[in-house]
Design a protein around this motif. Structure first.
Motif, PDB file in Angstrom:
ATOM      1  N   LEU A   1      -0.614   0.016   9.063  1.00 17.54           N
ATOM      2  CA  LEU A   1      -0.367   0.580   7.468  1.00 17.54           C
ATOM      3  C   LEU A   1       0.780  -0.101   6.716  1.00 17.54           C
ATOM      4  O   LEU A   1       0.740  -0.465   5.546  1.00 17.54           O
ATOM      5  N   GLU A   2       1.892  -0.279   7.669  1.00 17.88           N
ATOM      6  CA  GLU A   2       2.964  -1.027   6.935  1.00 17.88           C
ATOM      7  C   GLU A   2       2.805  -2.448   6.788  1.00 17.88           C
ATOM      8  O   GLU A   2       3.292  -2.912   5.602  1.00 17.88           O
TER       9      GLU A   2
ATOM     10  N   LYS B   1       1.125  -2.416   3.449  1.00 16.52           N
ATOM     11  CA  LYS B   1       1.831  -2.040   2.217  1.00 16.52           C
ATOM     12  C   LYS B   1       2.653  -3.374   2.072  1.00 16.52           C
ATOM     13  O   LYS B   1       3.044  -3.437   0.489  1.00 16.52           O
TER      14      LYS B   1
ATOM     15  N   THR C   1      -4.647   0.143  -0.374  1.00 23.44           N
ATOM     16  CA  THR C   1      -3.757   0.741   0.179  1.00 23.44           C
ATOM     17  C   THR C   1      -3.739   2.359   0.380  1.00 23.44           C
ATOM     18  O   THR C   1      -3.544   2.766   1.448  1.00 23.44           O
ATOM     19  N   SER C   2      -4.033   2.835  -0.787  1.00 23.93           N
ATOM     20  CA  SER C   2      -3.890   4.425  -0.795  1.00 23.93           C
ATOM     21  C   SER C   2      -4.990   5.066  -0.333  1.00 23.93           C
ATOM     22  O   SER C   2      -4.719   5.917   0.375  1.00 23.93           O
TER      23      SER C   2
ATOM     24  N   ASN D   1      -3.703   4.846   3.577  1.00 22.15           N
ATOM     25  CA  ASN D   1      -2.768   5.651   3.666  1.00 22.15           C
ATOM     26  C   ASN D   1      -3.394   7.033   3.715  1.00 22.15           C
ATOM     27  O   ASN D   1      -2.815   7.707   4.756  1.00 22.15           O
ATOM     28  N   ARG D   2      -4.201   7.398   3.393  1.00 22.30           N
ATOM     29  CA  ARG D   2      -5.202   8.887   3.166  1.00 22.30           C
ATOM     30  C   ARG D   2      -5.573   9.076   4.731  1.00 22.30           C
ATOM     31  O   ARG D   2      -5.360  10.096   5.310  1.00 22.30           O
TER      32      ARG D   2
ATOM     33  N   LYS E   1       0.218   2.973  12.602  1.00 17.51           N
ATOM     34  CA  LYS E   1       1.432   3.004  11.718  1.00 17.51           C
ATOM     35  C   LYS E   1       1.977   1.630  11.181  1.00 17.51           C
ATOM     36  O   LYS E   1       2.201   1.362  10.259  1.00 17.51           O
TER      37      LYS E   1
ATOM     38  N   VAL F   1      -4.858   7.385   7.456  1.00 17.20           N
ATOM     39  CA  VAL F   1      -3.539   7.671   8.394  1.00 17.20           C
ATOM     40  C   VAL F   1      -2.978   9.092   8.379  1.00 17.20           C
ATOM     41  O   VAL F   1      -2.885   9.785   9.168  1.00 17.20           O
ATOM     42  N   ASP F   2      -2.856   9.364   6.994  1.00 19.62           N
ATOM     43  CA  ASP F   2      -2.379  10.896   6.984  1.00 19.62           C
ATOM     44  C   ASP F   2      -3.142  11.905   7.523  1.00 19.62           C
ATOM     45  O   ASP F   2      -2.547  12.879   8.308  1.00 19.62           O
TER      46      ASP F   2
END
Length: 208
Positions: free
Chosen positions: A130-131, A134, A144-145, A148-149, A127, A151-152
């Motif tokens: 990811l921050e 971003k 980034t996206s 993000n996917r 996490k 990590v999701d």
């Protein structure tokens, strides 16, 4: 994987220069794989010579500045600890004029190397990375996206019932890998001490 000697890279770049000078090609991209950073990256990809990898990146930058370098990261359980270092290196390269794009996808097979095996401490590290990504102006929306996917997906599938089995398999795999290549997992991945103990317990639980 771009970690070969400079002569091969220079030969390729010399041909590329001719094609560019004659306007034979519109653009050129180098696709290279890097799933972590430092010694951990070399552990993951047996045979990766990271120093030469970096030298060839510089050769490309100097001899073909219009070319794009796409870093393909197949994100797996061993990518988590040093991923922020990879982000930092890419950020520095971009600031220095390199045309680099980070393309992150998650590893599906083998299942015992999937990133969704992560324990809470590694999830927190994930996490945080990811921050940082971003918050950095160096990374575009596409980069980034995609992370993000990833990590999701890791967070959504982290409680899967099969994880216990996969952690046990991870423990067996790493022990065998270290024996074959004379390596020491916890020396290279000290951040995984808690995770490795949990995998060891999973292995014991399933076999006794």
């Amino acid at each position: 994987n771009l970690s070969y000697g400079p002569k091969r890279c220079e030969k390729l770049l010399s041909h590329l220069k001719v094609l560019e000078a004659k306007s034979c090609i519109k653009s050129f991209s180098f696709f290279v794989s890097l799933d972590a950073f430092g010694p951990q990256a070399s552990y993951i990809r047996q045979g990766l010579h990271l120093d030469q990898f970096f030298k060839n990146i510089e050769l490309i930058k100097q001899n073909s500045p219009r070319s794009t370098i796409v870093i393909m990261c197949t994100f797996n359980i061993l990518s988590i600890a040093s991923f922020s270092d990879l982000l930092k290196w890419i950020e520095e390269q971009k600031k220095n004029g390199s045309k680099i794009i980070l393309d992150v996808s998650y590893l599906k097979d083998p299942e015992y190397l999937r990133a969704n095996l992560a324990t809470d401490d590694l999830i927190n590290t994930l996490k945080s990375s990811l921050e940082k990504m971003k918050e950095s102006p160096s990374f575009g929306q596409y980069e980034t996206s995609k992370f993000n996917r990833v990590v999701d997906w890791i967070l959504d599938s982290n409680k899967d019932e099969s994880i216990l089995n996969h952690r046990a398999d991870f423990y067996k795999f790493i022990n065998e890998f270290d024996k074959r290549y004379n390596k020491n997992f916890l020396e290279i991945f000290p951040e995984y001490n808690t995770f490795f103990k949990i995998c060891s317990k999973a292995s014991l639980k399933l076999h006794y």
